[in-house]
Scaffold this motif. Structure first.
Motif, short mmCIF file in Angstrom:
data_model
loop_
_atom_site.label_atom_id
_atom_site.label_comp_id
_atom_site.label_asym_id
_atom_site.label_seq_id
_atom_site.Cartn_x
_atom_site.Cartn_y
_atom_site.Cartn_z
N SER A 145 0.84 -1.19 0.00
CA SER A 145 0.00 0.00 0.00
C SER A 145 0.88 1.25 0.00
O SER A 145 2.08 1.19 0.28
N CYS A 146 0.26 2.39 -0.31
CA CYS A 146 1.00 3.64 -0.34
C CYS A 146 1.58 3.97 1.03
O CYS A 146 2.70 4.46 1.14
N GLN A 147 0.81 3.69 2.06
CA GLN A 147 1.28 4.00 3.41
C GLN A 147 2.52 3.17 3.76
O GLN A 147 3.45 3.67 4.39
N GLU A 148 2.55 1.90 3.32
CA GLU A 148 3.71 1.06 3.59
C GLU A 148 4.94 1.58 2.86
O GLU A 148 6.05 1.61 3.41
N VAL A 149 4.76 1.99 1.59
CA VAL A 149 5.89 2.50 0.81
C VAL A 149 6.41 3.79 1.41
O VAL A 149 7.63 3.99 1.57
N LEU A 150 5.50 4.71 1.77
CA LEU A 150 5.91 5.98 2.36
C LEU A 150 6.57 5.76 3.73
O LEU A 150 7.51 6.48 4.08
N HIS A 151 6.07 4.81 4.48
CA HIS A 151 6.68 4.52 5.79
C HIS A 151 8.09 3.95 5.61
O HIS A 151 9.00 4.28 6.39
N LYS A 152 8.29 3.12 4.58
CA LYS A 152 9.61 2.60 4.28
C LYS A 152 10.56 3.73 3.89
O LYS A 152 11.73 3.76 4.31
N ASN A 153 10.07 4.67 3.09
CA ASN A 153 10.89 5.82 2.72
C ASN A 153 11.25 6.65 3.95
O ASN A 153 12.37 7.17 4.06
N ASP A 154 10.30 6.78 4.88
CA ASP A 154 10.57 7.53 6.10
C ASP A 154 11.65 6.85 6.94
O ASP A 154 12.47 7.52 7.56
N GLU A 155 11.65 5.52 6.95
CA GLU A 155 12.70 4.80 7.68
C GLU A 155 14.08 5.04 7.05
O GLU A 155 15.08 5.15 7.76
N ILE A 156 14.11 5.13 5.71
CA ILE A 156 15.38 5.43 5.03
C ILE A 156 15.86 6.81 5.43
O ILE A 156 17.06 7.03 5.69
N ILE A 157 14.94 7.79 5.47
CA ILE A 157 15.31 9.14 5.88
C ILE A 157 15.87 9.13 7.30
O ILE A 157 16.90 9.76 7.59
N GLY A 158 15.19 8.43 8.19
CA GLY A 158 15.68 8.36 9.56
C GLY A 158 17.05 7.72 9.68
O GLY A 158 17.91 8.19 10.44
N GLU A 159 17.28 6.64 8.91
CA GLU A 159 18.58 5.96 8.96
C GLU A 159 19.68 6.86 8.43
O GLU A 159 20.79 6.92 8.99
N VAL A 160 19.40 7.59 7.32
CA VAL A 160 20.41 8.49 6.75
C VAL A 160 20.76 9.59 7.75
O VAL A 160 21.95 9.93 7.94
N LEU A 161 19.77 10.15 8.42
CA LEU A 161 20.03 11.22 9.38
C LEU A 161 20.86 10.70 10.56
O LEU A 161 21.75 11.41 11.07
N ARG A 162 20.60 9.50 11.00
CA ARG A 162 21.38 8.93 12.10
C ARG A 162 22.84 8.73 11.69
O ARG A 162 23.76 8.97 12.48
N ILE A 163 23.06 8.29 10.45
CA ILE A 163 24.43 8.08 9.98
C ILE A 163 25.18 9.41 9.88
O ILE A 163 26.35 9.51 10.30
N VAL A 164 24.51 10.44 9.36
CA VAL A 164 25.17 11.74 9.21
C VAL A 164 25.48 12.33 10.58
O VAL A 164 26.54 12.92 10.79
N LYS A 165 24.55 12.20 11.52
CA LYS A 165 24.80 12.72 12.87
C LYS A 165 25.94 11.97 13.54
O LYS A 165 26.74 12.57 14.27
N ALA A 166 26.05 10.68 13.27
CA ALA A 166 27.15 9.90 13.84
C ALA A 166 28.49 10.35 13.27
O ALA A 166 29.52 10.27 13.97
N LYS A 167 28.52 10.82 12.05
CA LYS A 167 29.75 11.33 11.45
C LYS A 167 30.07 12.74 11.90
O LYS A 167 31.11 13.30 11.53
N ASN A 168 29.12 13.36 12.64
CA ASN A 168 29.32 14.71 13.19
C ASN A 168 29.57 15.73 12.06
O ASN A 168 30.48 16.56 12.15
#
Length: 450
Positions: free
Chosen positions: A175-198
């Motif tokens: 469903s669209c909600q599942e796809v958008l939620h998966k995209n949101d998880e990618i955004i969250g993971e990317v932000l965590r990686i960038v913050k870890a790199k300071n």
């Protein structure tokens, strides 16, 4: 512009109000939302009014103010399709639901040092935002994913443009909600990686194209069709630019858009959003020049002249040249072959440009003319005979009476008329036989031999 971490609740309520106001005032213009947040404090930017669609030139100003000079690491989350309806339908805070598809995105907006939301940005093509960022940062985009990003060396002293492509609801198994939620998880993971790199960053989330078509709402009481600006503008319409001599109007100009673009750039600069000065303008009985000096450093000059033509026994005015000056670059365009009108009239044209059915021809004397593009939308100008005070005189339109459609209709009608005339001529040439066989006469007998 959101200020700090303490504005989480206020930001959420304001964001809901802006998105619903935009939904209530839907337009027929294709539009995509754009969300920007940063780990650093950005320059203050006035948010757009509710219901306002941000144009391409305004988006350039927003990004310029947000990014500013110096090194930057920009994370561009570019989804295949995105519209404001996706937030209101599937979002949590955005859609006023307890659970939504964008928890990481909402948390990033609320916890960021600075952020702003453009609910409706005018869509000009799939690569418009990417081209703007590439031009602003001066670096090529690097297509990555979270796994690649975790092994990538980033420095706060460099300029980086990291591109993350996100899918939309194209699979029948999700469903669209599942796809958008998966995209949101990618955004969250990317932000965590960038913050870890300071590494300080600025993130942008938008779409390649709209996922929903906007509904066109007709305004009651508004006349349909096009009307010329023959009277002073009222309401939300901008007044025409007017140059006066001894408190008497001498030159008037109005346009919905005055767009200029330099070759090699995808963005247009709309000069109508700026207020020009008229220093250098002149006007007399035979020559007029309107000089528009804009704060951005661009100067447009419209040189006009009028003279008597014995064949028509009247005076005509022509827009001889349009001169563009931008910093150290100059370009001239000739309009004398297509932009003219009787001296007591104004000239109007829905589109005056230098690249398609061009009425403005690049001058041979300036080498930069072919590298610039001009596009004036709903353009009207008058340099002589302003007898009506603050109003334009009767408009001589560039659209000819015999358009391509009219010629096709006339030729088709003529062909059908010729076929009909030929058929009538053939019918009139028919004649009856002057004698007939008598069926009651003796029959012919043929003797048979045995």
């Amino acid at each position: 512009m959101a200020g700090s971490k303490s504005c989480s609740g206020v930001c959420s309520v304001a964001l809901i109000g802006v998105l619903y106001a935009l939904l209530a005032s839907a337009s027929a213009v294709p539009q995509v939302p754009l969300l920007l947040w940063s780990s650093e404090r950005l320059s203050p930017v006035a948010p757009p009014a509710a219901g306002h669609i941000v144009s391409s030139s305004q988006l350039v100003n927003y990004l310029r103010s947000a990014l500013g000079p110096g090194p930057h690491t920009v994370l561009l989350f570019l989804q295949d399709k995105l519209s404001q309806e996706d937030f209101t339908k599937f979002g949590g805070v955005f859609g006023n639901k307890e659970e939504g598809a964008f928890p990481n995105l909402e948390a990033a907006l609320h916890s960021s040092t600075s952020s702003f939301v453009l609910p409706a940005s005018e869509w000009r093509g799939s690569s418009a935002v990417l081209d703007l960022l590439q031009e602003k940062l001066g670096v090529s985009p690097l297509l990555v994913d979270p796994d690649t990003l975790s092994h990538l060396q980033l420095s706060a002293a460099d300029r980086n443009l990291l591109l993350f492509n996100l899918p939309y609801c194209a699979s029948i198994h999700k469903s669209c909600q599942e796809v958008l939620h998966k995209n949101d998880e990618i955004i969250g993971e990317v932000l965590r990686i960038v913050k870890a790199k300071n590494v300080p960053y600025t993130a942008i989330y938008t779409g390649l194209q709209p996922s929903h078509e906007s509904l066109e709402t007709s305004m009651s009481g508004q006349p349909q069709g096009r009307s010329l600006l023959q009277a002073a503008a009222v309401g939300d319409v901008r007044p025409p630019i007017m140059y006066n001599v001894s408190d008497s109007p001498c030159i008037m100009l109005w346009a919905q858009n005055l767009n200029v673009s330099f070759a090699g750039t995808a963005s247009w600069i709309d000069l109508t959003v700026q207020t020009p000065t008229l220093d250098g303008s002149i006007c007399n009985g035979t020559n007029s020049m309107l000089v528009l000096n804009y704060p951005s450093g661009i100067t447009l000059s419209f040189a006009m002249s009028q003279r008597f033509f014995p064949v028509s026994a009247r005076n005509w005015f022509t827009l001889d040249t349009v001169h563009l000056q931008s910093n150290s670059q100059a370009a001239s365009f000739s309009g004398s072959h297509g932009i003219y009108a009787p001296a007591e009239y104004s000239f109007h044209c829905q589109s005056v440009n230098s690249f398609r059915n061009a009425l403005l021809v690049p001058g041979e004397a300036t080498q930069n003319a072919s590298r610039w593009r001009l596009n004036f939308v709903d353009f009207q100008i008058q340099g002589f005979g302003l007898a009506n005070g603050t109003n334009f005189s009767y408009a001589s339109d560039c659209a000819g009476f015999f358009t391509a459609g009219i010629w096709m209709g006339l030729l088709t009608s003529l062909l059908m008329l010729l076929i009909l005339a030929y058929g009538l001529h053939m019918i009139m040439q028919l004649s009856s036989m002057d004698r007939f066989d008598d069926p009651k006469g003796p029959s012919i007998s043929v003797p048979q031999s045995e």
